[in-house]
Scaffold this motif. Structure first.
Motif, PDB file in Angstrom:
ATOM      1  N   MET A   2       0.812  -1.217   0.000  1.00 37.59           N
ATOM      2  CA  MET A   2       0.000   0.000   0.000  1.00 37.59           C
ATOM      3  C   MET A   2       0.848   1.271   0.000  1.00 37.59           C
ATOM      4  O   MET A   2       0.400   2.318  -0.431  1.00 37.59           O
ATOM      5  CB  MET A   2      -0.914   0.016   1.230  1.00 37.59           C
ATOM      6  CG  MET A   2      -2.013  -1.035   1.180  1.00 37.59           C
ATOM      7  SD  MET A   2      -3.012  -0.916  -0.303  1.00 37.59           S
ATOM      8  CE  MET A   2      -3.497   0.792  -0.220  1.00 37.59           C
ATOM      9  N   THR A   3       2.054   1.195   0.524  1.00 36.92           N
ATOM     10  CA  THR A   3       2.873   2.404   0.609  1.00 36.92           C
ATOM     11  C   THR A   3       4.167   2.211  -0.160  1.00 36.92           C
ATOM     12  O   THR A   3       4.765   1.137  -0.127  1.00 36.92           O
ATOM     13  CB  THR A   3       3.204   2.729   2.077  1.00 36.92           C
ATOM     14  OG1 THR A   3       3.835   1.595   2.682  1.00 36.92           O
ATOM     15  CG2 THR A   3       1.940   3.060   2.843  1.00 36.92           C
ATOM     16  N   PRO A   4       4.626   3.215  -0.873  1.00 35.08           N
ATOM     17  CA  PRO A   4       5.864   3.094  -1.631  1.00 35.08           C
ATOM     18  C   PRO A   4       7.058   2.879  -0.703  1.00 35.08           C
ATOM     19  O   PRO A   4       7.113   3.419   0.396  1.00 35.08           O
ATOM     20  CB  PRO A   4       5.970   4.436  -2.362  1.00 35.08           C
ATOM     21  CG  PRO A   4       4.614   5.042  -2.288  1.00 35.08           C
ATOM     22  CD  PRO A   4       4.010   4.532  -1.021  1.00 35.08           C
ATOM     23  N   ALA A  79      -7.939   1.874   5.888  1.00 31.99           N
ATOM     24  CA  ALA A  79      -8.159   3.277   6.224  1.00 31.99           C
ATOM     25  C   ALA A  79      -8.077   4.140   4.964  1.00 31.99           C
ATOM     26  O   ALA A  79      -7.288   3.861   4.049  1.00 31.99           O
ATOM     27  CB  ALA A  79      -7.124   3.728   7.247  1.00 31.99           C
ATOM     28  N   LYS A  80      -8.865   5.200   4.916  1.00 36.92           N
ATOM     29  CA  LYS A  80      -8.923   6.036   3.728  1.00 36.92           C
ATOM     30  C   LYS A  80      -7.685   6.905   3.559  1.00 36.92           C
ATOM     31  O   LYS A  80      -7.322   7.242   2.429  1.00 36.92           O
ATOM     32  CB  LYS A  80     -10.161   6.938   3.783  1.00 36.92           C
ATOM     33  CG  LYS A  80     -11.471   6.187   3.707  1.00 36.92           C
ATOM     34  CD  LYS A  80     -12.673   7.134   3.759  1.00 36.92           C
ATOM     35  CE  LYS A  80     -12.816   7.946   2.501  1.00 36.92           C
ATOM     36  NZ  LYS A  80     -14.081   8.717   2.466  1.00 36.92           N
ATOM     37  N   GLY A  81      -7.018   7.278   4.667  1.00 35.55           N
ATOM     38  CA  GLY A  81      -5.908   8.223   4.597  1.00 35.55           C
ATOM     39  C   GLY A  81      -4.830   7.855   3.595  1.00 35.55           C
ATOM     40  O   GLY A  81      -4.499   8.663   2.696  1.00 35.55           O
ATOM     41  N   PRO A  82      -4.216   6.663   3.690  1.00 39.01           N
ATOM     42  CA  PRO A  82      -3.163   6.297   2.734  1.00 39.01           C
ATOM     43  C   PRO A  82      -3.659   6.259   1.293  1.00 39.01           C
ATOM     44  O   PRO A  82      -2.909   6.597   0.375  1.00 39.01           O
ATOM     45  CB  PRO A  82      -2.738   4.899   3.215  1.00 39.01           C
ATOM     46  CG  PRO A  82      -3.123   4.851   4.648  1.00 39.01           C
ATOM     47  CD  PRO A  82      -4.371   5.655   4.748  1.00 39.01           C
ATOM     48  N   VAL A 105     -12.408   7.912  -2.897  1.00 35.06           N
ATOM     49  CA  VAL A 105     -12.174   6.684  -2.134  1.00 35.06           C
ATOM     50  C   VAL A 105     -13.488   6.204  -1.548  1.00 35.06           C
ATOM     51  O   VAL A 105     -14.249   6.987  -0.957  1.00 35.06           O
ATOM     52  CB  VAL A 105     -11.161   6.915  -0.991  1.00 35.06           C
ATOM     53  CG1 VAL A 105     -10.912   5.604  -0.234  1.00 35.06           C
ATOM     54  CG2 VAL A 105      -9.853   7.479  -1.536  1.00 35.06           C
ATOM     55  N   ILE A 106     -13.757   4.919  -1.719  1.00 35.96           N
ATOM     56  CA  ILE A 106     -14.897   4.275  -1.079  1.00 35.96           C
ATOM     57  C   ILE A 106     -14.348   3.245  -0.101  1.00 35.96           C
ATOM     58  O   ILE A 106     -13.694   2.276  -0.507  1.00 35.96           O
ATOM     59  CB  ILE A 106     -15.817   3.590  -2.108  1.00 35.96           C
ATOM     60  CG1 ILE A 106     -16.420   4.619  -3.054  1.00 35.96           C
ATOM     61  CG2 ILE A 106     -16.922   2.792  -1.401  1.00 35.96           C
ATOM     62  CD1 ILE A 106     -17.215   4.006  -4.191  1.00 35.96           C
ATOM     63  N   ALA A 107     -14.587   3.465   1.176  1.00 33.21           N
ATOM     64  CA  ALA A 107     -14.102   2.559   2.210  1.00 33.21           C
ATOM     65  C   ALA A 107     -15.269   1.733   2.740  1.00 33.21           C
ATOM     66  O   ALA A 107     -16.294   2.291   3.158  1.00 33.21           O
ATOM     67  CB  ALA A 107     -13.434   3.338   3.346  1.00 33.21           C
ATOM     68  N   VAL A 108     -15.118   0.419   2.699  1.00 35.81           N
ATOM     69  CA  VAL A 108     -16.141  -0.494   3.213  1.00 35.81           C
ATOM     70  C   VAL A 108     -15.461  -1.525   4.110  1.00 35.81           C
ATOM     71  O   VAL A 108     -14.255  -1.750   4.028  1.00 35.81           O
ATOM     72  CB  VAL A 108     -16.888  -1.211   2.063  1.00 35.81           C
ATOM     73  CG1 VAL A 108     -17.748  -0.240   1.281  1.00 35.81           C
ATOM     74  CG2 VAL A 108     -15.907  -1.923   1.138  1.00 35.81           C
ATOM     75  N   ARG A 109     -16.237  -2.144   4.977  1.00 33.32           N
ATOM     76  CA  ARG A 109     -15.669  -3.189   5.832  1.00 33.32           C
ATOM     77  C   ARG A 109     -15.360  -4.447   5.039  1.00 33.32           C
ATOM     78  O   ARG A 109     -14.407  -5.167   5.352  1.00 33.32           O
ATOM     79  CB  ARG A 109     -16.641  -3.525   6.967  1.00 33.32           C
ATOM     80  CG  ARG A 109     -16.779  -2.441   8.028  1.00 33.32           C
ATOM     81  CD  ARG A 109     -17.739  -2.869   9.099  1.00 33.32           C
ATOM     82  NE  ARG A 109     -19.069  -3.163   8.544  1.00 33.32           N
ATOM     83  CZ  ARG A 109     -20.089  -3.642   9.234  1.00 33.32           C
ATOM     84  NH1 ARG A 109     -19.934  -3.918  10.529  1.00 33.32           N
ATOM     85  NH2 ARG A 109     -21.253  -3.859   8.658  1.00 33.32           N
ATOM     86  N   ASP A 110     -16.151  -4.700   4.017  1.00 37.23           N
ATOM     87  CA  ASP A 110     -15.992  -5.904   3.203  1.00 37.23           C
ATOM     88  C   ASP A 110     -16.475  -5.584   1.796  1.00 37.23           C
ATOM     89  O   ASP A 110     -17.453  -4.852   1.615  1.00 37.23           O
ATOM     90  CB  ASP A 110     -16.814  -7.050   3.803  1.00 37.23           C
ATOM     91  CG  ASP A 110     -16.459  -8.399   3.191  1.00 37.23           C
ATOM     92  OD1 ASP A 110     -16.719  -8.582   1.979  1.00 37.23           O
ATOM     93  OD2 ASP A 110     -15.937  -9.270   3.912  1.00 37.23           O
ATOM     94  N   PHE A 111     -15.789  -6.129   0.794  1.00 35.30           N
ATOM     95  CA  PHE A 111     -16.197  -5.901  -0.597  1.00 35.30           C
ATOM     96  C   PHE A 111     -17.629  -6.377  -0.837  1.00 35.30           C
ATOM     97  O   PHE A 111     -18.306  -5.890  -1.739  1.00 35.30           O
ATOM     98  CB  PHE A 111     -15.240  -6.611  -1.557  1.00 35.30           C
ATOM     99  CG  PHE A 111     -13.958  -5.869  -1.788  1.00 35.30           C
ATOM    100  CD1 PHE A 111     -13.934  -4.737  -2.583  1.00 35.30           C
ATOM    101  CD2 PHE A 111     -12.768  -6.303  -1.218  1.00 35.30           C
ATOM    102  CE1 PHE A 111     -12.752  -4.043  -2.809  1.00 35.30           C
ATOM    103  CE2 PHE A 111     -11.585  -5.614  -1.425  1.00 35.30           C
ATOM    104  CZ  PHE A 111     -11.576  -4.481  -2.228  1.00 35.30           C
ATOM    105  N   ALA A 112     -18.086  -7.341  -0.046  1.00 31.46           N
ATOM    106  CA  ALA A 112     -19.450  -7.855  -0.204  1.00 31.46           C
ATOM    107  C   ALA A 112     -20.497  -6.792   0.103  1.00 31.46           C
ATOM    108  O   ALA A 112     -21.659  -6.927  -0.292  1.00 31.46           O
ATOM    109  CB  ALA A 112     -19.654  -9.066   0.697  1.00 31.46           C
TER     110      ALA A 112
END
Length: 291
Positions: A2-4, A79-82, A105-112
């Motif tokens: 997720m991070t370079p 988390a949405k921040g990164p 950014v769309i943040a969800v607990r689960d892709f479902a």
């Protein structure tokens, strides 16, 4: 990733599989949206986001039908921040290409949990979905992946590009999983120098191999399977496999031949799909789907 990081960037540069698959997949997306002036990319698990610089280069080089807007929507369970930082970098890069780009950014607990209401859609925009190493993490329980596919279908995308590990590492027999994982890891890591090999073993391969080998039942969150399995699954939802074009194959071959050390990297077709391998061992599949 997720991070370079220096190690991650070096691995991405020296080990060709990700780049080869990404160039082929992005070329496929480009061909399905290039005639549109408003393009909406939905990335299911964006990681570092470097793949979208490929699309930006391609769009900026168009002499006709210049786009009005490129929108990238990143879906994450983190988390949405990164992810927002990744978006800032991509928007800044797009500006250097004279492209108008926005990022969400769309943040969800689960892709479902995803459904059409999560997405901000504009009438007439060309939607394309990119899923890199996502579907293999959603097979337990099976309704999770079913829910994701239904959500994607509701968006009416021009194309959905799926990249997955091309391996049969889902056997109920431990010995079979062990042998498959051993050969796969050896193919991925065999030619690497010591510092890079240490990073790949500890950060990239180690945790995934542990999940595949040591965990049974629904708790095994990664289930790598061959492309034929995914074909059977997607066809249940009325999804038709689209053939990757000769341009996608050319892009993949061009990247694979970029450095002499990449000569063992192989690129070929399995029906309509592209298979990236190393010394004949299949490593990744790239498939394109239409609803």
């Amino acid at each position: 990733m997720m991070t370079p990081s220096i190690a991650a960037a070096e691995f991405h540069r020296k080990v060709p599989f990700a780049q080869v698959a990404q160039f082929a997949g992005i070329q496929c997306i480009f061909e399905h949206v290039e005639r549109s002036r408003n393009i909406h990319i939905i990335d299911l698990g964006i990681r570092c986001g470097q793949q979208w610089t490929i699309l930006m280069h391609a769009l900026s080089s168009k002499k006709r039908c210049r786009i009005k807007r490129l929108k990238i929507t990143a879906v994450t369970t983190l988390a949405k921040g990164p992810i927002e930082e990744i978006g800032e970098r991509l928007v800044g890069f797009a500006q250097t290409m004279n492209l108008h780009c926005c990022f969400e950014v769309i943040a969800v607990r689960d892709f479902a949990e995803l459904n059409r209401a999560h997405f901000t859609l504009v009438p007439g925009e060309a939607v394309a979905v990119f899923a890199e190493h996502v579907v293999s993490t959603l097979t337990e329980p099976s309704n999770r992946l079913d829910s994701l596919v239904r959500a994607v279908r509701s968006l009416n995308p021009r194309v959905m590009v799926v990249t997955e590990v091309e391996g049969n590492q889902n056997s109920v027999a431990f010995v079979s999983r062990f042998v498959e994982t051993l050969f796969f890891a050896s193919a991925c890591l065999g030619g690497q120098d010591e510092p890079l090999r240490g990073f790949a073993e500890s950060t990239l391969m180690g945790e995934g191999s542990k999940i595949v080998l040591a965990i049974e039942g629904p708790e095994r969150i990664i289930r790598n399977m061959k492309v034929d399995v995914w074909r059977t699954y997607f066809q249940r939802f009325g999804m038709a496999e689209a053939k990757l074009s000769s341009s996608s194959l050319y892009q993949a071959e061009l990247v694979a031949k970029r450095l002499p050390s990449w000569s063992p990297c192989t690129v070929g077709m399995d029906g309509k799909s592209l298979i990236v391998g190393w010394k004949g061992m299949p490593i990744k599949s790239v498939t394109a789907w239409k609803f």
